[in-house]
Design a protein around this motif. Structure first.
Motif, short mmCIF file in Angstrom:
data_model
loop_
_atom_site.label_atom_id
_atom_site.label_comp_id
_atom_site.label_asym_id
_atom_site.label_seq_id
_atom_site.Cartn_x
_atom_site.Cartn_y
_atom_site.Cartn_z
N ARG A 72 38.25 0.83 -17.44
CA ARG A 72 37.55 0.81 -16.16
C ARG A 72 36.07 1.18 -16.30
NH1 ARG A 72 41.51 3.49 -11.53
NH2 ARG A 72 43.47 2.50 -12.20
N VAL A 73 35.79 2.12 -17.18
CA VAL A 73 34.38 2.51 -17.39
C VAL A 73 33.59 1.33 -17.93
CG1 VAL A 73 32.86 3.93 -18.82
CG2 VAL A 73 34.80 4.97 -17.64
N ARG A 74 34.17 0.59 -18.88
CA ARG A 74 33.46 -0.56 -19.44
C ARG A 74 33.34 -1.68 -18.40
NH1 ARG A 74 32.11 2.90 -22.09
NH2 ARG A 74 32.57 3.32 -24.28
N GLU A 75 34.36 -1.86 -17.58
CA GLU A 75 34.28 -2.88 -16.53
C GLU A 75 33.19 -2.55 -15.52
OE1 GLU A 75 38.09 -3.32 -14.71
OE2 GLU A 75 38.83 -4.72 -16.24
N ALA A 76 32.88 -1.25 -15.37
CA ALA A 76 31.82 -0.83 -14.46
C ALA A 76 30.43 -1.01 -15.07
CB ALA A 76 32.02 0.63 -14.04
N GLY A 77 30.39 -1.50 -16.29
CA GLY A 77 29.11 -1.74 -16.95
C GLY A 77 28.51 -0.51 -17.60
N VAL A 78 29.32 0.52 -17.81
CA VAL A 78 28.84 1.76 -18.43
C VAL A 78 29.32 1.78 -19.87
CG1 VAL A 78 28.98 4.28 -18.37
CG2 VAL A 78 28.81 2.99 -16.23
N ASP A 79 28.38 1.89 -20.81
CA ASP A 79 28.77 1.81 -22.23
C ASP A 79 28.66 3.15 -22.96
OD1 ASP A 79 26.05 2.11 -22.32
OD2 ASP A 79 25.64 0.31 -23.50
N VAL A 80 28.59 4.25 -22.21
CA VAL A 80 28.51 5.56 -22.85
C VAL A 80 29.73 5.79 -23.73
CG1 VAL A 80 29.58 6.71 -20.85
CG2 VAL A 80 28.19 8.04 -22.42
N PRO A 81 29.56 6.26 -24.97
CA PRO A 81 30.72 6.52 -25.84
C PRO A 81 31.61 7.60 -25.24
CG PRO A 81 28.67 6.47 -27.11
CD PRO A 81 28.28 6.47 -25.68
N LEU A 82 32.91 7.44 -25.39
CA LEU A 82 33.90 8.39 -24.88
C LEU A 82 34.57 9.11 -26.04
CD1 LEU A 82 35.56 6.31 -22.00
CD2 LEU A 82 33.57 7.82 -21.91
N VAL A 83 34.79 10.41 -25.84
CA VAL A 83 35.33 11.27 -26.89
C VAL A 83 36.61 11.92 -26.40
CG1 VAL A 83 34.83 13.23 -28.41
CG2 VAL A 83 32.95 11.77 -27.59
N ALA A 84 37.64 11.92 -27.24
CA ALA A 84 38.90 12.60 -26.94
C ALA A 84 38.85 14.00 -27.53
CB ALA A 84 40.07 11.83 -27.53
N ASP A 85 39.04 15.00 -26.68
CA ASP A 85 39.02 16.40 -27.12
C ASP A 85 40.45 16.86 -27.37
OD1 ASP A 85 37.45 18.83 -27.53
OD2 ASP A 85 38.53 19.63 -25.82
N ILE A 86 40.75 17.20 -28.63
CA ILE A 86 42.12 17.46 -29.06
C ILE A 86 42.30 18.93 -29.44
CG2 ILE A 86 43.91 16.88 -30.73
CD1 ILE A 86 43.25 14.52 -28.94
N HIS A 87 43.37 19.53 -28.92
CA HIS A 87 43.80 20.85 -29.34
C HIS A 87 45.33 20.79 -29.49
CE1 HIS A 87 39.98 22.97 -28.40
NE2 HIS A 87 39.89 22.06 -27.44
#
Length: 594
Positions: A72-87
């Motif tokens: 959905r973020v990419r469909e909105a035209g936003v290309d900011v990299p996304l990071v998964a925070d894992i614990h």
């Protein structure tokens, strides 16, 4: 000044390190399984200027939600990299590696478990190290195959029990935790890696990052660094604590991406980060040195008595001010030393400018016995110089001018303190002078700039007092000095809140609860209260808090004294009152002054 030379790590379309511009990032606070809320937050952060956005991924279900969020973020035209925070969830990391541009893992709880007080056991340590070498590799190989990046994110408060048993609860323990994971990356020839070493105490953050840069650069790895002060808090306090840690490192050329962790809407973190970057860039441009100023060997310093206050080793950091203060209506402490009342400020303009004719004039005056009569008051000397090279001759001329006088405090004006204080310390050491020195923080700038310019020598323990000159409303100079000492933890005079910036794991409204706790406790002195959103990192990340308020479940709170849980599963609507009761029971309560 050159920044530390690092490799370049590619995170989606963003390049970190390798001389690229420093990158600002932040993190969402919505439950990652609330896909619509998470998408809206990512877009809002990107629009505000975040160049990388992180989401908490505490489970495989949350990792699956990331797939739809990403789409959905990419469909909105936003290309900011996304990071998964894992614990705690390696299986979620493996799934996220197929979806996100980057995965962050915490070595303290990825395979190991955090903990303190464990006995050192060499066999146990090596067993854990072998497990990392064997089991971390598949994630690295998947990230490499997918063109995704990795952050090895070490937190001071969640070091594994294995690491604390081996290295102690220390900056070196943080560094070794990161190196253990980096060794796997190096073996697999994977270099899209960023490391972070964060603590809620700015001095620990600075020490760990300096040590890491030194250690990995000797190995030729040159890994880029993400820097930040975690659990910095909210409002002005959160901003200046962040400025003390992040600004110090950036001013030394250390740091390739930053986050200001505030207990507020994360959109507010972006302008704070920009301000820190702008100020640190200005400090870099005005510096005469390159990189970190040299470490000066310890000097013998003789304490000086000024009025009723002793300034020097083993004494509380002193606040020097031009006015008595504090401000009208404020309960802040008055300055320790008031110029004109307790001491004389000797501007020494004929020495300070260090023109040849002035130096000769000072020597001639001194030889003729025409030095000013200071009486029995201490002398506070400020030397105005244009470069570190002028400090040594200034000290020589000053020594002739003042003779054998011992009740002298010395400071340097005209250079960033990051260069001025070590240069003065070296000059005094070389000449065998035992005068204490103070740091001068600018008074005609923003508070954030004052913090960034004065923090490095305060964090390094090279000074014994702070002076903020300038034209102020009554008490403003000393107020700024107290704020700087509080931010650098050199002297705590009011309550300190260690509150996390919230994320999708948070079990209550952190900002609202922190405000509620503050309204009940902000009159206390020298008390540290942690407000933590969940039990994943909460108990560990409380650092050295005296009391802790930690979310343990929906609508439930656990209370801590230090790292020891003393009450659990308190209904949230009773928890603040119970916290106040706990503070009373342990003798740390004071009634607010009407």
């Amino acid at each position: 000044m050159k920044r530390r030379e690092t490799r370049t790590a590619r995170i989606g379309g963003v390049l970190v390190g390798g001389g690229n511009p420093i990158v600002i990032q932040s993190m969402t606070v919505s439950d990652t399984n609330d896909i619509a809320a998470s998408v809206n937050e990512v877009i809002a952060l990107a629009n505000a200027g975040a160049q990388i956005v992180r989401l908490t991924v505490p489970s495989v279900k949350a990792a699956e939600s990331c797939r739809e969020i990403h789409r959905r973020v990419r469909e909105a035209g936003v290309d900011v990299p996304l990071v998964a925070d894992i614990h705690y969830t390696p299986n979620a990391a493996m799934l996220a590696a197929d979806i996100m541009e980057k995965v962050r893992v915490n070595p303290g709880n990825y395979f190991d478990r955090p903990g303190r007080g464990r006995s050192r056991d060499e066999a146990d340590f090596e067993t854990g190290a072998a497990r990392v070498r064997e089991q971390f590799g598949p994630l690295v190989e998947k990230l490499k195959a997918n063109g995704a990046a990795l952050r090895v994110g070490v937190n001071h408060g969640s070091l594994s029990g294995r690491m604390t048993a081996e290295y102690g609860d220390t900056p070196n323990g943080m560094v070794q935790s990161a190196i253990e994971y980096l060794e796997v990356c190096e073996r697999l020839d994977f270099h899209d890696v960023v490391v972070s070493l964060k603590a809620s105490i700015p001095a620990v953050t600075v020490a760990a990052n300096r040590l890491f840069a030194e250690e990995v650069d000797k190995r030729g790895w040159n890994t880029p660094l993400h820097v930040g002060v975690t659990e910095a808090g909210m409002g002005e306090e959160g901003r200046i604590r962040s400025a003390a840690g992040i600004g110090t490192l950036l001013s030394e050329g250390i740091g390739d991406t930053i986050r200001v962790s505030l207990t507020e809407n994360p959109v507010h973190e972006i302008p704070a980060a920009r301000e820190i970057l702008k100020i640190a860039a200005g400090v870099i441009e005005s510096r005469a040195g390159t990189g970190r100023s040299p470490v000066v060997p310890e000097r013998v310093v003789t304490p000086v008595t000024v009025g009723s206050v002793t300034v020097g080793p083993g004494e509380p950091f002193a606040v020097i001010a031009d006015e008595r203060g504090p401000r009208a209506g404020s309960d802040e402490p008055a300055p320790d030393v008031v110029i004109g009342e307790h001491a004389v400020r000797f501007r020494a303009e004929d020495v300070a400018r260090l023109r040849a004719e002035n130096v000769a004039g000072v020597r001639a005056e001194s030889a003729q016995g025409q030095a000013p009569d200071f009486g029995d008051k201490a002398v506070i000397v400020t030397l105005n110089v244009a470069s570190p090279d002028e400090i040594g001759p200034a000290v020589d001329a000053l020594r002739e001018h003042l003779g054998a006088r011992s009740n002298v405090l010395l400071g340097v004006h005209g250079l960033p303190a990051i260069d001025a204080v070590p240069a003065l310390e070296a000059a005094l050491l070389e000449r065998g002078l035992a005068w204490p020195q103070f740091v001068i923080a600018p008074g005609d700038t923003s508070l954030m700039q004052s913090v960034i310019e004065s923090s490095p020598p305060l964090l390094d323990g090279l000074t014994h007092a702070i002076y903020v000159p300038g034209s102020f409303d009554p008490g403003e100079g000393s107020r700024r000095a107290w704020d700087i000492l509080q931010a650098t933890r050199r002297r705590i005079t009011r309550v300190e809140y260690i509150s996390c910036p919230s994320c999708g794991r948070t079990l209550f409204d952190l900002e609202e609860v922190t405000k509620r706790i503050s309204s009940r406790t902000d009159h206390l002195k020298d008390v540290k209260i942690a407000v933590m959103g969940c039990i994943v990192n909460g108990p560990g990340e409380m650092a050295d808090a005296d009391f802790g308020y930690v979310g343990s479940g929906p609508g439930k709170i656990d209370l801590y004294i230090g790292h020891e849980r003393v009450t659990k599963n308190i209904p949230e609507d009773e928890a603040v009152d119970k916290l106040v009761d706990l503070i009373r029971e342990h003798g740390r309560w004071a009634e607010p002054v009407a």
